[in-house]
Design a protein around this motif. Structure first.
Motif, mmCIF file in Angstrom:
data_model
loop_
_atom_site.group_PDB
_atom_site.id
_atom_site.type_symbol
_atom_site.label_atom_id
_atom_site.label_comp_id
_atom_site.label_asym_id
_atom_site.label_seq_id
_atom_site.Cartn_x
_atom_site.Cartn_y
_atom_site.Cartn_z
ATOM 1 N N VAL A 1 47.663 45.193 38.924
ATOM 2 C CA VAL A 1 47.680 45.348 40.059
ATOM 3 C C VAL A 1 46.593 44.777 41.117
ATOM 4 O O VAL A 1 46.764 44.251 42.116
ATOM 5 C CB VAL A 1 48.027 46.843 40.310
ATOM 6 N N ALA A 2 45.256 45.067 40.380
ATOM 7 C CA ALA A 2 44.160 44.584 41.111
ATOM 8 C C ALA A 2 43.548 43.422 40.562
ATOM 9 O O ALA A 2 43.492 42.342 41.283
ATOM 10 C CB ALA A 2 43.063 45.965 40.763
ATOM 11 N N TRP A 3 43.052 43.301 39.099
ATOM 12 C CA TRP A 3 42.325 42.227 38.730
ATOM 13 C C TRP A 3 43.203 40.694 38.562
ATOM 14 O O TRP A 3 42.622 39.933 38.616
ATOM 15 C CB TRP A 3 41.882 42.675 37.220
ATOM 16 N N THR A 4 44.613 40.898 38.318
ATOM 17 C CA THR A 4 45.111 39.720 38.372
ATOM 18 C C THR A 4 44.983 38.776 39.741
ATOM 19 O O THR A 4 44.619 37.534 39.604
ATOM 20 C CB THR A 4 46.656 39.926 37.936
ATOM 21 N N PRO A 5 45.359 39.399 40.598
ATOM 22 C CA PRO A 5 45.445 38.788 41.983
ATOM 23 C C PRO A 5 43.957 38.538 42.352
ATOM 24 O O PRO A 5 43.364 37.549 42.926
ATOM 25 C CB PRO A 5 46.262 39.510 42.952
ATOM 26 N N LEU A 6 43.017 39.617 42.486
ATOM 27 C CA LEU A 6 41.744 39.605 43.044
ATOM 28 C C LEU A 6 40.929 38.620 42.188
ATOM 29 O O LEU A 6 39.698 38.264 42.777
ATOM 30 C CB LEU A 6 41.189 41.092 42.987
ATOM 31 N N LEU A 7 41.052 38.269 41.227
ATOM 32 C CA LEU A 7 40.445 37.426 40.510
ATOM 33 C C LEU A 7 40.065 35.991 41.049
ATOM 34 O O LEU A 7 39.078 35.519 40.903
ATOM 35 C CB LEU A 7 40.755 37.026 38.847
ATOM 36 N N TYR A 8 40.934 35.654 41.750
ATOM 37 C CA TYR A 8 41.039 34.326 42.482
ATOM 38 C C TYR A 8 41.030 34.423 44.057
ATOM 39 O O TYR A 8 40.617 33.547 44.677
ATOM 40 C CB TYR A 8 42.142 33.475 41.908
ATOM 41 N N ILE A 9 41.277 35.681 44.356
ATOM 42 C CA ILE A 9 41.192 35.876 45.975
ATOM 43 C C ILE A 9 39.920 35.990 46.242
ATOM 44 O O ILE A 9 39.375 35.501 47.408
ATOM 45 C CB ILE A 9 42.037 36.868 46.229
ATOM 46 N N TYR A 10 39.031 37.180 45.624
ATOM 47 C CA TYR A 10 37.733 37.597 46.249
ATOM 48 C C TYR A 10 36.810 36.611 46.186
ATOM 49 O O TYR A 10 36.180 36.572 47.287
ATOM 50 C CB TYR A 10 37.864 38.781 45.491
ATOM 51 N N PRO A 11 36.399 36.101 45.129
ATOM 52 C CA PRO A 11 35.110 35.322 44.908
ATOM 53 C C PRO A 11 35.178 34.021 46.020
ATOM 54 O O PRO A 11 34.187 34.074 46.892
ATOM 55 C CB PRO A 11 35.164 34.655 43.445
#
Length: 500
Positions: free
Chosen positions: A339-349
């Motif tokens: 839910v969190a780390w799969t999409p956020l790994l490339y969205i957030y940085p």
């Protein structure tokens, strides 16, 4: 999508292979060599991230993706044809090198081309499709256990950085206003990009590693963006992603065919959760999605550890409810992770990182690693603020891969030696991760990359109002006047460049 699907296919394939006796017997694997075969891809990923920022900036986003994909294919061929452990490891190192470069250039490209209202989905799906490839591989390993894409324009920020202003204007219009270069939203975004990059150029910051550590704004942005890679790596998913067979064995599922079936179902479940998480990140926000997910991961890990201990204490008399209850919590854990780390790994940085650190592109990716080992204080030539985005994502990915080299290698050894206690240890450091997210992360939802700069810098470097306000009709701009101003500014830059 193809890039992340390839990564998912590779990870899930190794997960399935580590279950199959035909694979482990062929290479005569021990816990140590199992870890080496699996973790070697991250050696290549680590090397790849050291140069990925430079390649992405110098070649352009799309060419970097292409050549990285070529390297990935070479690694796949070598791995497929492997006759022994050494050849298998070399193939995976090359595969990792290409995959890391492709991931960085793809993430930066998508973050810079998608409009802010679609960026969470556009970039989040990049890593969500990990589970599409993982699902395919899980199905292949289960079955065999018994016997070009749409063309998108180049990043407008890269085009402006390279002086291709008209192409940049068209790129912005194509991704934000169906090709209408006079649309107020497209004009606002284009001016925002030009103004911000021009400010970065005039600011001309030249900083040393010491100044980055001492300056609160630079330090905060760099460390927040860097955190996603390591956090996603040590959250606990490595066990299920690469050693599901060993994890299910601790829960009481010992039949290899049952484990392969669980691998298929797990990847379907994780894909659904990753898509749901992408929607949460877009609608609810990046920080709350990460925080709630991390808290749920902590709860799951302690429950898994407790149930695994109960099974280990008396495996012969363990009830089916204990076994399947433990497996259910393992599935919940992987779902919450996705839910969190799969999409956020490339969205957030890429959203957080755009501030100038004044570091040459080659060194930016390995900045803190290099400083840690060598301890030198260097003054390095100034570069544009824009460049840190590609190299910043590379730095985050570097942190992930360095930790993955260690954790993917030691997990089978740890599970073999201390069993259920591994879950307790993992849950303990996840508490620390949740606290860091709660106190230090910032929210970036609904803002352009240039507007995110203002959150950290305290000021916006363009005179246009918020793009989202323009999009919603709550703010207006004089399109004709702004276009005239932009044309004059661009002509002035051309004359200045000719004079130089």
């Amino acid at each position: 999508m193809v890039q992340s699907s390839t990564g998912g296919y590779d990870g899930s394939m190794l997960n399935g292979l580590n279950i199959l006796p035909s694979y482990t017997d062929y290479f005569r694997l021990t816990p140590a060599t199992t870890g080496l075969n699996t973790a070697s891809v991250f050696i290549g990923c680590t090397v790849g991230t050291l140069v990925s920022g430079t390649l992405t900036d110098r070649l352009g986003r799309r060419p970097a993706v292409f050549w990285a994909s070529v390297a990935t294919l070479i690694g796949i061929i070598l791995q497929t044809a492997a006759q022994n452990t050494a050849m298998f490891v070399i193939g995976r190192i090359i595969l990792g090198f290409g995959s890391a470069n492709s991931g960085v250039s793809s993430g930066v490209y998508l973050s810079e081309t998608f409009p802010s209202r679609w960026r969470a989905w556009g970039v989040g799906l990049l890593n969500d499709f990990y589970y599409v490839g993982a699902l395919i591989a899980a199905g292949v390993t289960l079955g065999t256990g018994q016997w070009q894409s749409t063309i998108r324009p180049e990043s407008p920020r890269w085009l402006v950085h390279e002086g291709h202003f008209e192409y940049a204007r068209i790129s912005v219009a194509q991704t934000n206003s169906n090709g209408d270069v006079l649309n107020p939203v497209a004009v606002a975004i284009y001016k925002e990009i030009l103004d911000t990059l021009e400010w970065e150029k005039k600011e001309g910051r030249t900083t040393s590693i010491k100044e980055i550590v001492k300056t609160p704004t630079l330090r905060k942005r760099f460390l927040i963006a860097m955190s996603t890679g390591p956090f996603s790596c040590i959250a606990g998913n490595i066990i299920a992603s690469y050693y599901l067979g060993a994890e299910l064995t601790t829960a009481g599922i010992t039949n290899s065919n049952d484990q392969l079936k669980a691998n298929v179902v797990l990847n379907v479940w994780c894909l659904a959760c990753a898509l749901a998480g992408t929607n949460l990140a877009a609608q609810w926000g990046r920080k709350p999605t990460a925080l709630v997910s991390e808290i749920l991961l902590v709860i799951c890990l302690f429950i898994i550890g407790g149930l695994s201990k109960m099974y280990a204490d008396n495996p012969d008399n363990a009830s089916s409810s204990l076994v399947y209850g433990n497996v259910a919590v393992m599935f919940l854990f992987q779902g919450f992770y996705s839910v969190a780390w799969t999409p956020l790994l490339y969205i957030y940085p890429p959203e957080v990182l755009s501030v100038s650190t004044g570091i040459h592109p080659f060194f930016r990716s390995a900045l803190f690693l290099f400083q840690l080992y060598v301890g030198e204080q260097m003054r390095i030539a100034n570069v544009l603020q824009y460049s840190i985005r590609a190299n910043g994502l590379a730095a985050s990915t570097l942190g992930l891969n360095l930790l993955a080299c260690v954790f993917v290698f030691i997990m089978p050894i740890g599970l073999h030696n201390i069993g259920w206690r591994m879950y307790m240890v993992n849950g303990s450091w996840d508490i620390v991760i949740a606290a860091i997210i709660a106190f230090f992360w910032v929210e970036t939802k609904g803002k352009t990359l240039e507007e995110i700069d203002a959150i950290f810098e305290g000021e916006k470097h363009s005179s246009v109002p918020s793009v989202e306000q323009v999009r919603l009709g709550k703010a207006t701009i004089d399109v004709r006047a702004i276009n005239q101003q932009l044309n004059t500014d661009i002509e002035g830059r051309g004359l200045a460049a000719s004079a130089v």
